[in-house]
Design a protein around this motif. Structure first.
Motif, PDB file in Angstrom:
ATOM      1  N   LEU A  60     -17.538  43.937  34.420  1.00 47.06           N
ATOM      2  CA  LEU A  60     -16.512  44.527  33.551  1.00 47.06           C
ATOM      3  C   LEU A  60     -16.948  44.610  32.099  1.00 47.06           C
ATOM      4  CD1 LEU A  60     -13.291  42.865  35.033  1.00 47.06           C
ATOM      5  CD2 LEU A  60     -14.386  45.026  35.649  1.00 47.06           C
ATOM      6  N   ARG A  61     -18.188  44.220  31.797  1.00 48.51           N
ATOM      7  CA  ARG A  61     -18.749  44.276  30.446  1.00 48.51           C
ATOM      8  C   ARG A  61     -17.887  43.488  29.450  1.00 48.51           C
ATOM      9  NH1 ARG A  61     -20.567  50.695  30.012  1.00 48.51           N
ATOM     10  NH2 ARG A  61     -21.985  50.661  31.831  1.00 48.51           N
ATOM     11  N   LEU A  62     -17.602  42.260  29.828  1.00 49.42           N
ATOM     12  CA  LEU A  62     -16.806  41.384  28.976  1.00 49.42           C
ATOM     13  C   LEU A  62     -17.722  40.509  28.141  1.00 49.42           C
ATOM     14  CD1 LEU A  62     -14.068  40.153  31.502  1.00 49.42           C
ATOM     15  CD2 LEU A  62     -13.884  42.005  29.830  1.00 49.42           C
ATOM     16  N   HIS A  63     -17.304  40.230  26.912  1.00 47.63           N
ATOM     17  CA  HIS A  63     -18.028  39.302  26.066  1.00 47.63           C
ATOM     18  C   HIS A  63     -17.837  37.882  26.589  1.00 47.63           C
ATOM     19  CE1 HIS A  63     -19.079  42.324  23.127  1.00 47.63           C
ATOM     20  NE2 HIS A  63     -17.810  42.720  23.073  1.00 47.63           N
ATOM     21  N   CYS A  76      -0.186  37.299  45.700  1.00 55.89           N
ATOM     22  CA  CYS A  76      -0.092  38.616  45.060  1.00 55.89           C
ATOM     23  C   CYS A  76      -0.899  38.668  43.763  1.00 55.89           C
ATOM     24  CB  CYS A  76       1.373  38.950  44.783  1.00 55.89           C
ATOM     25  SG  CYS A  76       2.352  39.261  46.271  1.00 55.89           S
ATOM     26  N   CYS A  77      -0.839  37.592  42.976  1.00 59.91           N
ATOM     27  CA  CYS A  77      -1.611  37.553  41.725  1.00 59.91           C
ATOM     28  C   CYS A  77      -3.106  37.592  42.005  1.00 59.91           C
ATOM     29  CB  CYS A  77      -1.242  36.311  40.918  1.00 59.91           C
ATOM     30  SG  CYS A  77       0.406  36.363  40.163  1.00 59.91           S
ATOM     31  N   SER A  78      -3.532  36.946  43.086  1.00 62.08           N
ATOM     32  CA  SER A  78      -4.953  36.994  43.448  1.00 62.08           C
ATOM     33  C   SER A  78      -5.379  38.414  43.820  1.00 62.08           C
ATOM     34  CB  SER A  78      -5.229  36.038  44.617  1.00 62.08           C
ATOM     35  OG  SER A  78      -5.020  34.702  44.236  1.00 62.08           O
ATOM     36  N   LEU A  79      -4.510  39.128  44.538  1.00 61.09           N
ATOM     37  CA  LEU A  79      -4.826  40.512  44.896  1.00 61.09           C
ATOM     38  C   LEU A  79      -4.896  41.397  43.650  1.00 61.09           C
ATOM     39  CD1 LEU A  79      -2.607  40.950  48.092  1.00 61.09           C
ATOM     40  CD2 LEU A  79      -5.004  40.277  47.932  1.00 61.09           C
ATOM     41  N   VAL A  80      -3.989  41.153  42.691  1.00 63.39           N
ATOM     42  CA  VAL A  80      -4.039  41.906  41.431  1.00 63.39           C
ATOM     43  C   VAL A  80      -5.319  41.595  40.670  1.00 63.39           C
ATOM     44  CG1 VAL A  80      -2.919  42.213  39.193  1.00 63.39           C
ATOM     45  CG2 VAL A  80      -1.530  42.071  41.269  1.00 63.39           C
ATOM     46  N   PHE A  81      -5.709  40.306  40.639  1.00 65.74           N
ATOM     47  CA  PHE A  81      -6.946  39.906  39.958  1.00 65.74           C
ATOM     48  C   PHE A  81      -8.151  40.608  40.577  1.00 65.74           C
ATOM     49  CE2 PHE A  81     -10.565  37.209  39.018  1.00 65.74           C
ATOM     50  CZ  PHE A  81     -10.329  36.782  37.709  1.00 65.74           C
ATOM     51  N   ALA A  82      -8.165  40.703  41.903  1.00 59.47           N
ATOM     52  CA  ALA A  82      -9.304  41.320  42.588  1.00 59.47           C
ATOM     53  C   ALA A  82      -9.418  42.808  42.297  1.00 59.47           C
ATOM     54  CB  ALA A  82      -9.183  41.102  44.094  1.00 59.47           C
ATOM     55  N   SER A  83      -8.315  43.450  41.944  1.00 59.13           N
ATOM     56  CA  SER A  83      -8.340  44.892  41.691  1.00 59.13           C
ATOM     57  C   SER A  83      -8.321  45.237  40.208  1.00 59.13           C
ATOM     58  CB  SER A  83      -7.143  45.563  42.376  1.00 59.13           C
ATOM     59  OG  SER A  83      -5.917  45.036  41.890  1.00 59.13           O
ATOM     60  N   SER A  84      -8.336  44.229  39.320  1.00 58.57           N
ATOM     61  CA  SER A  84      -8.231  44.482  37.881  1.00 58.57           C
ATOM     62  C   SER A  84      -9.562  44.978  37.316  1.00 58.57           C
ATOM     63  CB  SER A  84      -7.812  43.209  37.137  1.00 58.57           C
ATOM     64  OG  SER A  84      -6.507  42.813  37.531  1.00 58.57           O
ATOM     65  N   ASP A  85      -9.451  45.884  36.356  1.00 60.24           N
ATOM     66  CA  ASP A  85     -10.627  46.417  35.677  1.00 60.24           C
ATOM     67  C   ASP A  85     -10.567  46.182  34.171  1.00 60.24           C
ATOM     68  OD1 ASP A  85     -11.939  47.519  37.961  1.00 60.24           O
ATOM     69  OD2 ASP A  85     -10.473  49.155  37.955  1.00 60.24           O
ATOM     70  N   SER A  86      -9.606  45.423  33.701  1.00 62.36           N
ATOM     71  CA  SER A  86      -9.458  45.182  32.267  1.00 62.36           C
ATOM     72  C   SER A  86      -9.231  43.698  32.012  1.00 62.36           C
ATOM     73  CB  SER A  86      -8.281  45.984  31.698  1.00 62.36           C
ATOM     74  OG  SER A  86      -7.053  45.540  32.252  1.00 62.36           O
ATOM     75  N   LEU A  87      -9.512  43.287  30.792  1.00 56.23           N
ATOM     76  CA  LEU A  87      -9.292  41.891  30.407  1.00 56.23           C
ATOM     77  C   LEU A  87      -7.819  41.532  30.483  1.00 56.23           C
ATOM     78  CD1 LEU A  87     -10.316  39.207  29.238  1.00 56.23           C
ATOM     79  CD2 LEU A  87     -10.110  40.214  26.950  1.00 56.23           C
ATOM     80  N   GLN A  88      -6.946  42.451  30.105  1.00 52.73           N
ATOM     81  CA  GLN A  88      -5.517  42.173  30.144  1.00 52.73           C
ATOM     82  C   GLN A  88      -5.036  41.924  31.572  1.00 52.73           C
ATOM     83  OE1 GLN A  88      -3.099  45.334  28.543  1.00 52.73           O
ATOM     84  NE2 GLN A  88      -1.216  44.109  28.600  1.00 52.73           N
ATOM     85  N   GLY A  89      -5.504  42.745  32.496  1.00 57.70           N
ATOM     86  CA  GLY A  89      -5.116  42.551  33.891  1.00 57.70           C
ATOM     87  C   GLY A  89      -5.614  41.236  34.453  1.00 57.70           C
ATOM     88  N   LEU A 104      -6.256  38.487  32.725  1.00 53.59           N
ATOM     89  CA  LEU A 104      -5.517  37.385  32.102  1.00 53.59           C
ATOM     90  C   LEU A 104      -4.132  37.231  32.707  1.00 53.59           C
ATOM     91  CD1 LEU A 104      -6.453  37.785  28.316  1.00 53.59           C
ATOM     92  CD2 LEU A 104      -7.127  35.939  29.856  1.00 53.59           C
ATOM     93  N   LEU A 105      -3.403  38.339  32.835  1.00 58.26           N
ATOM     94  CA  LEU A 105      -2.036  38.255  33.345  1.00 58.26           C
ATOM     95  C   LEU A 105      -2.004  37.744  34.782  1.00 58.26           C
ATOM     96  CD1 LEU A 105      -0.462  41.534  31.877  1.00 58.26           C
ATOM     97  CD2 LEU A 105      -0.107  39.170  31.123  1.00 58.26           C
ATOM     98  N   SER A 106      -2.916  38.222  35.609  1.00 60.09           N
ATOM     99  CA  SER A 106      -2.924  37.771  37.005  1.00 60.09           C
ATOM    100  C   SER A 106      -3.378  36.322  37.118  1.00 60.09           C
ATOM    101  CB  SER A 106      -3.837  38.672  37.836  1.00 60.09           C
ATOM    102  OG  SER A 106      -5.155  38.705  37.308  1.00 60.09           O
ATOM    103  N   ARG A 107      -4.316  35.922  36.281  1.00 64.18           N
ATOM    104  CA  ARG A 107      -4.785  34.527  36.298  1.00 64.18           C
ATOM    105  C   ARG A 107      -3.694  33.585  35.798  1.00 64.18           C
ATOM    106  NH1 ARG A 107      -9.212  31.668  38.527  1.00 64.18           N
ATOM    107  NH2 ARG A 107      -9.901  30.055  37.104  1.00 64.18           N
ATOM    108  N   ILE A 108      -2.966  33.986  34.763  1.00 62.22           N
ATOM    109  CA  ILE A 108      -1.851  33.183  34.266  1.00 62.22           C
ATOM    110  C   ILE A 108      -0.769  33.077  35.332  1.00 62.22           C
ATOM    111  CG2 ILE A 108       0.054  33.172  32.607  1.00 62.22           C
ATOM    112  CD1 ILE A 108      -1.885  34.358  30.554  1.00 62.22           C
ATOM    113  N   GLY A 109      -0.479  34.185  36.007  1.00 60.37           N
ATOM    114  CA  GLY A 109       0.512  34.150  37.076  1.00 60.37           C
ATOM    115  C   GLY A 109       0.111  33.237  38.218  1.00 60.37           C
ATOM    116  N   THR A 110      -1.167  33.243  38.551  1.00 61.64           N
ATOM    117  CA  THR A 110      -1.655  32.337  39.599  1.00 61.64           C
ATOM    118  C   THR A 110      -1.478  30.884  39.191  1.00 61.64           C
ATOM    119  OG1 THR A 110      -3.305  33.984  40.251  1.00 61.64           O
ATOM    120  CG2 THR A 110      -3.631  31.750  41.042  1.00 61.64           C
TER     121      THR A 110
END
Length: 417
Positions: A39-42, A86-99, A101-107
């Motif tokens: 994802l080219r994250l710092h 559900c949060c794990s499934l969202v994390f697996a499909s996320s392509d942005s830092l915001q996605g 973070l939100l899914s990891r926080i929800g988990t």
């Protein structure tokens, strides 16, 4: 007795949830580099994602524990398992830092239900003298979760981090959410149990109970401070120049000792009169093992012995849970366990930061800061264990001399048919 057997099945299912949350939290370190490059994250962004699980997990536990004590625990576990999956499934499909973070926080927030709910089910379904063993066994499951985190990527090969996270979400739905749904649907006593749970009177804490809770929080913070701060030997191995095989061997030995210490403390700590002595012995063993581990002249082949005893000594800190629960008012098991566990989680995160600062400030071979900071922490553990052992466990609020608090709390939460 049908309700009691159903509670035991629920408890076993909740243990799978505990294993799962350790697996998810620990496995991130094995794919964080792939995630960052994909994802080219710092590095700062990757570190932010890594830390976004523990903070909500620790902070949400206390209000969640209070709600679990007053509600139907099987519903909370079912909803939490579904939300985490559900949060794990969202994390697996996320392509942005915001996605991410939100899914990891929800988990992390959903996983906050697992540990206090498991403690409440253990108190409800097991004899009073088995609660210490149940908590030692539950806390010892971190070894299984950590082993899964290391082994599953090897089995999946180079399938990628998305497939791993997807597997985690699906496994939680199958291992926890589905059995929880079936168990909840098959219980004939749901209406009676819900009525009894809501009838439990919330009693006030006594001053002695509050003091004991504070002692247990400090004691468990001491234990997890060592576990997260240096028990994985990343700090010592970097400063002493240990090879990777030696560090991995010491880490494995320490982990085995930690599990043995936790389960052994649970077995021997079933009787309240034994807990103070076990804590004091464990704190002293931890201090002596630490001194041996940082001794430069100790042969590397002999390091395995203090590594094992180091983990075993730290493992006695799990007795903070039964000691605190025995001092708590009736009907507040989940919240009490949540408070103690949160104190350890916060301290563990703090000592992780402290270890990073020590590593940054110390030249190779210089263990003076390690001795100063972790030696002081070890002495603090000895002082806390001595303080607890010198004071008998107080009777919980609302208990009578002829009716022990533990029995009263168990009976009020689990009616027999």
């Amino acid at each position: 007795m049908q309700g009691r057997r159903s509670d035991r099945l629920l408890w076993v299912t909740s243990l799978l949830f505990v294993i799962w949350l350790v697996w998810v939290e620990t496995s991130f370190q094995y794919f964080e580099r792939d995630l960052g490059s994909d994802l080219r994250l710092h590095p700062a962004g990757v570190a932010l994602v890594a830390g976004s699980f523990l903070l909500p997990y620790g902070l949400v536990q206390i209000p969640v524990g209070r709600m679990i004590d007053r509600g139907r625990v099987e519903i909370w576990l079912l909803l939490a398992a579904l939300a985490a999956a559900c949060c794990s499934l969202v994390f697996a499909s996320s392509d942005s830092l915001q996605g991410l973070l939100l899914s990891r926080i929800g988990t992390g927030m959903a996983c906050a239900v697992a540990f206090p709910a498991s403690a409440l089910l253990a108190r409800r379904s097991l004899p009073a003298d088995r609660f210490a063993l149940a908590m030692g066994f539950t806390d010892g499951l971190l070894g299984i979760g950590a082993a899964l985190a290391a082994a599953v990527p090897l089995l999946l090969g180079r399938s990628g981090w998305r497939d791993l996270v997807l597997l985690q979400g699906l496994s939680l739905a199958l291992m926890v959410a589905l059995p929880m749904l079936l168990l909840g649907a098959g219980r004939r006593e749901q209406a009676v149990l819900a009525a009894v749970e809501h009838d439990v009177r919330v009693q006030r804490w006594t001053r002695a109970g509050v003091n004991r809770l504070i002692q247990c929080c400090l004691l468990y913070a001491w234990g997890l401070g060592f576990v997260f701060g240096m028990a994985q030997y990343g700090l010592l191995s970097s400063l002493r120049g240990w090879s990777s095989p030696l560090m991995e061997g010491l880490t494995l030995t320490m982990s085995i000792g930690l599990v043995v210490g936790m389960i052994g403390s649970g077995v021997l700590g079933g009787r309240p009169q034994h807990r103070g002595g076990l804590l004091l012995a464990g704190a002293v063993i931890t201090l002596l093992s630490l001194l041996l581990l940082i001794t430069p002249s100790l042969p590397r082949g002999v390091l395995m012995l203090p590594a094992f005893s180091f983990g075993a000594g730290i493992g006695t800190s799990v007795l903070a849970f039964p000691i605190a629960e025995a001092a708590a008012p009736s009907g507040q098991t989940a919240m009490t366990v949540s408070i103690v566990n949160t104190s350890g989680t916060v301290m563990g995160g703090l000592m992780t930061i402290v270890s990073g600062l020590i590593l940054q400030a110390s030249p190779r071979g210089d263990l003076s800061l390690v001795l100063l900071i972790y030696g002081a922490l070890a002495l603090f553990g000895v002082a806390m264990a001595g303080w607890i052992s010198c004071n008998p466990e107080p009777v919980a609020a609302g208990a009578t001399p002829s009716r022990p608090a533990a029995v009263q709390s168990r009976d009020s939460a689990a009616p027999e048919e």
